[in-house]
Design a protein around this motif. Structure first.
Motif, PDB file in Angstrom:
ATOM      1  N   ASP A  98       0.859  -1.179   0.000  1.00 46.55           N
ATOM      2  CA  ASP A  98       0.000   0.000   0.000  1.00 46.55           C
ATOM      3  C   ASP A  98       0.901   1.235   0.000  1.00 46.55           C
ATOM      4  N   ALA A  99       0.902   1.979  -1.108  1.00 44.21           N
ATOM      5  CA  ALA A  99       1.806   3.125  -1.263  1.00 44.21           C
ATOM      6  C   ALA A  99       1.586   4.185  -0.193  1.00 44.21           C
ATOM      7  N   SER A 100       0.381   4.292   0.326  1.00 46.27           N
ATOM      8  CA  SER A 100       0.111   5.320   1.339  1.00 46.27           C
ATOM      9  C   SER A 100       0.842   5.050   2.656  1.00 46.27           C
ATOM     10  N   THR A 101       1.316   3.816   2.859  1.00 47.00           N
ATOM     11  CA  THR A 101       2.036   3.486   4.086  1.00 47.00           C
ATOM     12  C   THR A 101       3.536   3.777   3.975  1.00 47.00           C
ATOM     13  N   LEU A 102       4.004   4.156   2.793  1.00 45.70           N
ATOM     14  CA  LEU A 102       5.439   4.395   2.564  1.00 45.70           C
ATOM     15  C   LEU A 102       5.835   5.814   2.949  1.00 45.70           C
ATOM     16  N   ARG A 103       7.088   5.979   3.315  1.00 50.13           N
ATOM     17  CA  ARG A 103       7.637   7.286   3.669  1.00 50.13           C
ATOM     18  C   ARG A 103       7.577   8.240   2.478  1.00 50.13           C
ATOM     19  N   ASP A 104       7.894   7.736   1.292  1.00 52.00           N
ATOM     20  CA  ASP A 104       7.830   8.509   0.053  1.00 52.00           C
ATOM     21  C   ASP A 104       6.869   7.751  -0.870  1.00 52.00           C
ATOM     22  N   PRO A 105       5.550   8.002  -0.741  1.00 53.98           N
ATOM     23  CA  PRO A 105       4.554   7.164  -1.405  1.00 53.98           C
ATOM     24  C   PRO A 105       4.585   7.246  -2.936  1.00 53.98           C
ATOM     25  N   GLN A 106       4.921   6.132  -3.565  1.00 54.83           N
ATOM     26  CA  GLN A 106       4.884   5.989  -5.018  1.00 54.83           C
ATOM     27  C   GLN A 106       4.564   4.536  -5.344  1.00 54.83           C
ATOM     28  N   THR A 107       3.777   4.346  -6.390  1.00 58.26           N
ATOM     29  CA  THR A 107       3.498   2.988  -6.858  1.00 58.26           C
ATOM     30  C   THR A 107       4.548   2.605  -7.884  1.00 58.26           C
ATOM     31  N   LEU A 108       4.620   1.315  -8.197  1.00 58.17           N
ATOM     32  CA  LEU A 108       5.555   0.860  -9.230  1.00 58.17           C
ATOM     33  C   LEU A 108       5.212   1.497 -10.564  1.00 58.17           C
ATOM     34  N   GLU A 109       3.912   1.667 -10.851  1.00 54.07           N
ATOM     35  CA  GLU A 109       3.490   2.285 -12.109  1.00 54.07           C
ATOM     36  C   GLU A 109       4.018   3.706 -12.248  1.00 54.07           C
ATOM     37  N   GLU A 110       4.098   4.431 -11.130  1.00 54.88           N
ATOM     38  CA  GLU A 110       4.606   5.806 -11.160  1.00 54.88           C
ATOM     39  C   GLU A 110       6.116   5.839 -11.387  1.00 54.88           C
ATOM     40  N   ARG A 111       6.780   4.747 -11.143  1.00 57.81           N
ATOM     41  CA  ARG A 111       8.243   4.703 -11.248  1.00 57.81           C
ATOM     42  C   ARG A 111       8.725   4.034 -12.527  1.00 57.81           C
ATOM     43  N   THR A 112       7.810   3.536 -13.353  1.00 58.44           N
ATOM     44  CA  THR A 112       8.178   2.864 -14.601  1.00 58.44           C
ATOM     45  C   THR A 112       7.410   3.480 -15.765  1.00 58.44           C
ATOM     46  N   VAL A 113       7.748   3.042 -16.966  1.00 57.36           N
ATOM     47  CA  VAL A 113       7.089   3.518 -18.183  1.00 57.36           C
ATOM     48  C   VAL A 113       5.883   2.628 -18.475  1.00 57.36           C
ATOM     49  N   ASP A 114       4.788   3.225 -18.932  1.00 56.02           N
ATOM     50  CA  ASP A 114       3.582   2.458 -19.268  1.00 56.02           C
ATOM     51  C   ASP A 114       3.900   1.332 -20.233  1.00 56.02           C
ATOM     52  N   GLY A 115       3.416   0.143 -19.897  1.00 55.05           N
ATOM     53  CA  GLY A 115       3.616  -1.019 -20.756  1.00 55.05           C
ATOM     54  C   GLY A 115       4.971  -1.691 -20.590  1.00 55.05           C
ATOM     55  N   LYS A 116       5.857  -1.109 -19.797  1.00 57.54           N
ATOM     56  CA  LYS A 116       7.207  -1.652 -19.577  1.00 57.54           C
ATOM     57  C   LYS A 116       7.473  -1.734 -18.078  1.00 57.54           C
ATOM     58  N   LYS A 117       6.501  -2.234 -17.351  1.00 54.81           N
ATOM     59  CA  LYS A 117       6.559  -2.268 -15.889  1.00 54.81           C
ATOM     60  C   LYS A 117       7.742  -3.076 -15.352  1.00 54.81           C
ATOM     61  N   GLN A 118       8.259  -4.009 -16.154  1.00 52.18           N
ATOM     62  CA  GLN A 118       9.354  -4.854 -15.687  1.00 52.18           C
ATOM     63  C   GLN A 118      10.706  -4.115 -15.682  1.00 52.18           C
ATOM     64  N   TRP A 119      10.789  -2.933 -16.307  1.00 50.86           N
ATOM     65  CA  TRP A 119      12.064  -2.203 -16.370  1.00 50.86           C
ATOM     66  C   TRP A 119      12.060  -1.059 -15.368  1.00 50.86           C
ATOM     67  N   LEU A 120      12.941  -1.162 -14.379  1.00 51.84           N
ATOM     68  CA  LEU A 120      13.083  -0.134 -13.362  1.00 51.84           C
ATOM     69  C   LEU A 120      14.445   0.541 -13.546  1.00 51.84           C
ATOM     70  N   VAL A 121      14.422   1.834 -13.763  1.00 54.29           N
ATOM     71  CA  VAL A 121      15.650   2.614 -13.973  1.00 54.29           C
ATOM     72  C   VAL A 121      15.736   3.648 -12.857  1.00 54.29           C
ATOM     73  N   THR A 122      16.811   3.595 -12.067  1.00 51.12           N
ATOM     74  CA  THR A 122      16.983   4.535 -10.959  1.00 51.12           C
ATOM     75  C   THR A 122      18.435   4.997 -10.878  1.00 51.12           C
ATOM     76  N   MET A 123      18.613   6.147 -10.268  1.00 54.00           N
ATOM     77  CA  MET A 123      19.956   6.608  -9.967  1.00 54.00           C
ATOM     78  C   MET A 123      20.469   5.757  -8.806  1.00 54.00           C
ATOM     79  N   GLY A 124      21.723   5.368  -8.837  1.00 52.22           N
ATOM     80  CA  GLY A 124      22.307   4.526  -7.799  1.00 52.22           C
ATOM     81  C   GLY A 124      22.938   5.337  -6.697  1.00 52.22           C
ATOM     82  N   VAL A 125      22.191   6.306  -6.177  1.00 54.62           N
ATOM     83  CA  VAL A 125      22.689   7.190  -5.125  1.00 54.62           C
ATOM     84  C   VAL A 125      21.662   7.224  -4.005  1.00 54.62           C
TER      85      VAL A 125
END
Length: 188
Positions: A98-125
């Motif tokens: 439940d994203a509302s329980t997170l310190r920085d609430p975001q869903t996986l959909e908000e962090r990925t591109v539509d239709g490419k949910k399996q690819w997660l790209v983040t800064m390593g910092v």
């Protein structure tokens, strides 16, 4: 002796001194303006980024070698970049939180591109003090939530790179990126 004033056919006084003076003033101001532009333009131009910085403004990443459940480390703007192909299990784990329980609430959909949910790209910092979290390399500690673990102060991120435990205030940053093909992305 009489003073004779010259007039032209329109009857306007022929006081050429005023007209010459106006021309000289306009010419002087124009010359000063051109000089100011000639000085200011190079100063402004030197503030533009150099060619080597512009070359780092975007990075292309080949995704074809990344297997499900695997992540790679590369660089973007001289900082580590993590690219991860999530498995169906990791996606399901991220979705059931439940994203509302997170310190920085975001869903996986908000962090990925539509239709490419399996690819997660983040800064390593790490968002706490800028250390590089573990979890992108083979055999590295992924923390108790299966994502990334920052060894500096113990922040744990889940499979969607969202902060779950530790002092980090925010999720790992997702940079702007787009798919150029099914097996390549352009970051930046």
């Amino acid at each position: 002796m009489a003073i004779v004033e010259h007039t032209d056919s329109t009857g306007i006084s022929g006081d050429d001194g005023v007209r010459r003076r106006d021309f000289i003033n306009i010419a002087a101001v124009s010359f000063a303006g051109v000089g100011a532009v000639a000085v200011v333009l190079p100063l402004i131009d030197q503030m533009n980024p150099s060619a080597d910085v512009l070359a780092l403004a975007s990075t292309e990443v080949d995704l074809s070698a990344i297997q499900p459940g695997q992540a790679i480390k590369t660089t973007f703007r001289s900082q580590p970049l993590f690219v991860r192909q999530l498995t169906e299990k990791e996606i399901a784990e991220a979705d059931k939180v439940d994203a509302s329980t997170l310190r920085d609430p975001q869903t996986l959909e908000e962090r990925t591109v539509d239709g490419k949910k399996q690819w997660l790209v983040t800064m390593g910092v790490c968002t706490h003090l800028g250390c590089v979290p573990l979890g992108a390399g083979e055999g590295e500690n992924k923390g108790e939530y299966g994502g990334y673990f920052c060894p500096c102060h113990g922040s744990s991120y889940d499979t969607a790179a969202r902060i779950r435990k530790g002092p980090a205030p925010k999720n790992l940053e997702v940079p702007k990126f787009s798919f150029t093909s099914d097996t390549a992305i352009l970051v930046g």
